[in-house]
Design a protein around this motif. Structure first.
Motif, mmCIF file in Angstrom:
data_model
loop_
_atom_site.group_PDB
_atom_site.id
_atom_site.type_symbol
_atom_site.label_atom_id
_atom_site.label_comp_id
_atom_site.label_asym_id
_atom_site.label_seq_id
_atom_site.Cartn_x
_atom_site.Cartn_y
_atom_site.Cartn_z
ATOM 1 N N VAL A 20 3.325 6.795 -2.286
ATOM 2 C CA VAL A 20 4.773 6.706 -2.475
ATOM 3 C C VAL A 20 5.384 7.943 -1.843
ATOM 4 N N VAL A 21 6.412 7.748 -1.029
ATOM 5 C CA VAL A 21 7.131 8.851 -0.400
ATOM 6 C C VAL A 21 8.563 8.828 -0.928
ATOM 7 N N LEU A 22 8.995 9.957 -1.506
ATOM 8 C CA LEU A 22 10.357 10.101 -2.031
ATOM 9 C C LEU A 22 11.135 10.982 -1.063
ATOM 10 N N VAL B 31 1.776 10.862 -4.341
ATOM 11 C CA VAL B 31 3.228 10.764 -4.422
ATOM 12 C C VAL B 31 3.728 11.953 -3.621
ATOM 13 N N ILE B 32 4.435 11.672 -2.559
ATOM 14 C CA ILE B 32 4.840 12.705 -1.627
ATOM 15 C C ILE B 32 6.356 12.843 -1.678
ATOM 16 N N ALA B 33 6.835 14.077 -1.803
ATOM 17 C CA ALA B 33 8.263 14.300 -1.976
ATOM 18 C C ALA B 33 8.758 15.451 -1.131
ATOM 19 N N LYS B 34 10.050 15.416 -0.801
ATOM 20 C CA LYS B 34 10.685 16.492 -0.061
ATOM 21 C C LYS B 34 11.258 17.551 -0.994
ATOM 22 N N THR B 35 11.168 17.350 -2.273
ATOM 23 C CA THR B 35 11.754 18.270 -3.233
ATOM 24 C C THR B 35 10.716 18.720 -4.241
ATOM 25 N N SER B 36 10.973 19.820 -4.887
ATOM 26 C CA SER B 36 10.110 20.260 -5.982
ATOM 27 C C SER B 36 10.506 19.509 -7.236
ATOM 28 N N ILE C 158 0.843 -1.189 0.000
ATOM 29 C CA ILE C 158 0.000 0.000 0.000
ATOM 30 C C ILE C 158 0.881 1.243 0.000
ATOM 31 N N ALA C 159 1.998 1.185 0.738
ATOM 32 C CA ALA C 159 2.892 2.339 0.861
ATOM 33 C C ALA C 159 4.325 1.941 0.541
ATOM 34 N N LEU C 160 4.996 2.820 -0.171
ATOM 35 C CA LEU C 160 6.380 2.583 -0.579
ATOM 36 C C LEU C 160 7.192 3.824 -0.239
ATOM 37 N N ILE C 161 8.256 3.643 0.549
ATOM 38 C CA ILE C 161 9.130 4.758 0.915
ATOM 39 C C ILE C 161 10.460 4.558 0.193
ATOM 40 N N VAL C 162 10.818 5.549 -0.614
ATOM 41 C CA VAL C 162 12.045 5.507 -1.405
ATOM 42 C C VAL C 162 13.072 6.371 -0.682
ATOM 43 N N THR C 163 14.156 5.737 -0.206
ATOM 44 C CA THR C 163 15.160 6.440 0.582
ATOM 45 C C THR C 163 15.927 7.467 -0.240
ATOM 46 N N TYR D 58 4.229 14.989 7.118
ATOM 47 C CA TYR D 58 2.783 14.986 7.316
ATOM 48 C C TYR D 58 2.122 15.560 6.078
ATOM 49 N N GLU D 59 1.221 14.792 5.492
ATOM 50 C CA GLU D 59 0.506 15.209 4.286
ATOM 51 C C GLU D 59 -0.934 15.481 4.706
ATOM 52 N N SER D 60 -1.313 16.753 4.751
ATOM 53 C CA SER D 60 -2.579 17.151 5.357
ATOM 54 C C SER D 60 -3.821 16.687 4.599
ATOM 55 N N SER D 61 -3.791 16.632 3.268
ATOM 56 C CA SER D 61 -5.017 16.262 2.555
ATOM 57 C C SER D 61 -5.415 14.812 2.801
ATOM 58 N N SER D 62 -4.437 13.912 2.941
ATOM 59 C CA SER D 62 -4.766 12.513 3.210
ATOM 60 C C SER D 62 -4.687 12.192 4.695
ATOM 61 N N LYS D 63 -4.104 13.137 5.476
ATOM 62 C CA LYS D 63 -3.901 12.961 6.915
ATOM 63 C C LYS D 63 -2.985 11.792 7.226
ATOM 64 N N PHE D 64 -2.006 11.561 6.342
ATOM 65 C CA PHE D 64 -1.007 10.526 6.570
ATOM 66 C C PHE D 64 0.227 11.126 7.213
ATOM 67 N N VAL D 65 0.788 10.418 8.185
ATOM 68 C CA VAL D 65 2.066 10.772 8.772
ATOM 69 C C VAL D 65 3.039 9.656 8.390
ATOM 70 N N TYR D 66 4.140 10.032 7.761
ATOM 71 C CA TYR D 66 5.165 9.072 7.370
ATOM 72 C C TYR D 66 6.362 9.295 8.279
ATOM 73 N N MET D 67 6.760 8.250 8.997
ATOM 74 C CA MET D 67 7.876 8.370 9.929
ATOM 75 C C MET D 67 9.011 7.468 9.462
ATOM 76 N N TYR D 68 10.227 7.937 9.688
ATOM 77 C CA TYR D 68 11.388 7.135 9.341
ATOM 78 C C TYR D 68 12.554 7.551 10.221
ATOM 79 N N GLY D 69 13.544 6.701 10.279
ATOM 80 C CA GLY D 69 14.722 6.952 11.094
ATOM 81 C C GLY D 69 14.839 5.902 12.171
ATOM 82 N N SER D 70 15.684 6.174 13.122
ATOM 83 C CA SER D 70 15.861 5.235 14.230
ATOM 84 C C SER D 70 16.136 6.030 15.498
#
Length: 166
Positions: A81-83, A105-110, A56-61, A137-149
């Motif tokens: 998908v989170v880039l 498709v959610i990204a940290k860059t333009s 359902i969700a794919l996080i691209v490092t 945090y993507e407000s329209s879908s209200k999804f929070v994507y967390m990563y790290g350790s």
């Protein structure tokens, strides 16, 4: 795969080149609902997730700098998908061919131009919620994507003066 193979490696069923910098194939029948690419991966190969039935969700490092043609094509359940990279990955053609379940498709860059077929790109800012833990945090879908350790900060409330999604 034979032990000692000098060309390929398999981790949790996913097939990589020997150096672990190219994801060649993700197992179609894997039951996981989400997947995060290895930090060592720089290239996601053509049709590498083709036919995946459960993701359902794919996080691209952030080290991924090339996503090849139809890499996420023909997936039956992919929605998000989170880039995480700060530069636009290069690709060849439409990476989401016939993946009709995609919602974001959610990204940290333009992105300059339409690098991912007809899908819209939502630009997010990254925030920190611990010494080595981040969220998007993507407000329209209200999804929070967390990563790290590591440990997260102790969030106890949400208010206009403390605008964290926790």
């Amino acid at each position: 795969m034979e032990e000692g193979n000098q060309k390929f490696k398999s981790i949790d069923g996913a097939l990589y080149n020997y150096n672990l910098d190219t994801l060649i194939s993700y197992p179609i029948g894997n039951k996981s609902l989400s997947y995060t690419t290895l930090n060592s991966v720089k290239t996601i190969s053509k049709q590498s997730f083709m036919g995946s039935k459960n993701l359902i969700a794919l996080i691209v490092t952030s080290n991924v700098n090339s996503i090849e043609d139809e890499a996420f094509g023909y997936m039956e359940t992919l929605e998000h998908v989170v880039l995480l990279g700060t530069t636009t990955p290069t690709n060849v053609g439409d990476v989401f061919t016939e993946t009709n379940t995609l919602k974001s498709v959610i990204a940290k860059t333009s992105f300059n131009g339409n690098y991912f077929g007809s899908e819209s790109i939502i630009k997010l800012n990254e925030s920190q919620c611990g010494p080595s833990v981040y969220y998007l945090y993507e407000s329209s879908s209200k999804f929070v994507y967390m990563y790290g350790s590591g440990e997260m900060y102790n969030y106890t409330s949400f208010s206009s003066s403390n605008p964290t999604p926790f």
